[in-house]
Design an enzyme around this catalytic site. Structure first.
Site, PDB file in Angstrom:
ATOM      1  N   GLN A  33      -4.404  -1.408   9.866  1.00  0.00           N
ATOM      2  CA  GLN A  33      -4.441  -2.739   9.273  1.00  0.00           C
ATOM      3  C   GLN A  33      -5.160  -4.103   9.966  1.00  0.00           C
ATOM      4  OE1 GLN A  33      -3.350  -3.349   6.070  1.00  0.00           O
ATOM      5  NE2 GLN A  33      -4.115  -5.528   6.273  1.00  0.00           N
TER       6      GLN A  33
ATOM      7  N   LYS B 174       0.804  -1.244   0.094  1.00  0.00           N
ATOM      8  CA  LYS B 174      -0.003   0.026  -0.125  1.00  0.00           C
ATOM      9  C   LYS B 174       0.918   1.226   0.034  1.00  0.00           C
ATOM     10  CE  LYS B 174      -3.892  -2.249   2.348  1.00  0.00           C
ATOM     11  NZ  LYS B 174      -4.532  -2.830   3.534  1.00  0.00           N
TER      12      LYS B 174
ATOM     13  N   ASP C 255     -11.034   3.307   4.151  1.00  0.00           N
ATOM     14  CA  ASP C 255     -11.483   1.856   4.122  1.00  0.00           C
ATOM     15  C   ASP C 255     -12.753   1.695   3.782  1.00  0.00           C
ATOM     16  OD1 ASP C 255      -9.345   0.043   3.931  1.00  0.00           O
ATOM     17  OD2 ASP C 255      -8.914  -0.118   6.024  1.00  0.00           O
TER      18      ASP C 255
END
Ligand code: NDP
Length: 286
Positions: A97, A53, A120
């Site tokens: 995460q 990422k 997200d």
């Protein structure tokens, strides 16, 4: 007839090239889009995702920052880190995460991220907006699936979409996004009896299960669009999806490979959401 491959890498390249231009424009206006990623513990798979990422952010000129916390970090310390990031002007997207160690509440963490920086798309406020068809940050993997269908100019309205899997981050939102695009949606899960009787009715079949190669040709209607979200290891330790690619290839009309399908799209949509967040900030300033 062999299926047409939906090439997630190629589609990603196009979207990322457009995003790179947007990043340059924003940077010229004094807002360099910035993503902060929090990694708790030392899970190797999580570390690999995070590195990927970050690399992708930098490749299009974005700012990317990694905050690492030890496995035994107190929940409150993590929540304080998130609050600090919520208040920073140079950070437009925050990602924690997953999975987190068991002593930390995933729900609390997700709800502490400001909905305005929740790139997200997991915050209940953003999920609610998605459900009601309002503009918001869409969850990256299902958003990526939708973008693939759009890029390939595959019709969704009026089609029967069958989603195998109902997780909050993939299955449920994938169905919701397809419903928003006027598909007729059926959800299947581990308690669904005779799964194949549903999947064989699918014009668009989305597999988000986490079981290597479980969707074989007998689960697929001739000519169907088959989207494989799964990321598993096969018996030789090789990355593979939930779909038995070789078995389904001659029956499906369209198919996504693993790797090189949904995976790159997920990161691309994370970049997209972060750029969108920075764009919103600029619009509010003007
Ligand atoms: P979860 O484990 O959270 O959910 C799996 C879902 O599959 C559940 O709803 C479960 O049903 C259902 N399921 C399990 N076994 C069966 C079965 N035999 N028949 C029908 N349904 C079944 O997984 P995720 O949604 O997080 O991820 C799914 C897959 O996608 C994984 O391989 C993951 O690695 C991958 N993934 C890939 C991403 C990408 O970028 N490509 C991003 C995120 C995930 P029930 O609810 O009843 O338990």
């Amino acid at each position: 007839m062999p299926a047409t491959i939906i090439d997630g890498k190629e589609i990603s390249k196009h979207i990322r090239a457009e995003l790179e231009q947007e990043v340059a424009k924003l940077t010229a206006e004094g807002i360099k889009p910035g993503l902060a990623v929090i990694l708790v513990g030392n899970n190797q798979a999580s570390r690999t995702y995070v590195t990927s990422k970050q690399k992708s952010c930098r490749a299009i000129g974005m700012h990317s920052e990694l905050i690492e916390l030890p496995e035994d970090v107190e929940e409150q310390v993590l929540l304080n880190e998130i609050e600090t990031l919520n208040n920073r002007d140079d950070i437009h997207g925050i990602l924690v995460q997953l999975p987190l160690p068991v002593h930390i509440s995933e729900t609390k963490v997700i709800e502490t991220i400001s909905p305005n920086k929740d790139v997200d798309g997991f915050h209940p406020v953003n999920i609610g907006k998605m459900m009601t068809g309002q503009d918001t940050f869409l969850p990256c993997t299902p958003f990526g699936v939708l973008q693939m269908l759009k890029y390939m100019e595959l019709k969704v309205a009026g089609k029967h979409a069958v989603i195998v899997g109902r997780s909050n981050i993939v299955g449920k939102p994938a169905g919701q996004l397809l419903l928003n695009e006027n598909a007729t949606v059926t959800y299947c899960h581990s308690k669904t009896p005779d799964l194949a009787s549903y999947t064989r009715e699918a014009d668009i079949l989305v597999a988000a299960v986490g079981r290597a190669k479980m969707i074989t040709a007998e689960y697929v209607k001739e000519g169907a669009v088959v989207i494989d979200v799964g990321m598993n290891r096969d018996e030789h330790g090789k990355l593979c999806g939930d779909v038995d690619y070789n078995d389904v290839f001659d029956k499906a009309g369209y198919i996504t490979p693993v790797p090189g399908g949904v995976g790159p799209m997920t990161i691309t949509m994370l970049l997209f959401n972060t750029v969108k967040s920075a764009q919103k900030l600029l619009a509010n300033r003007k």
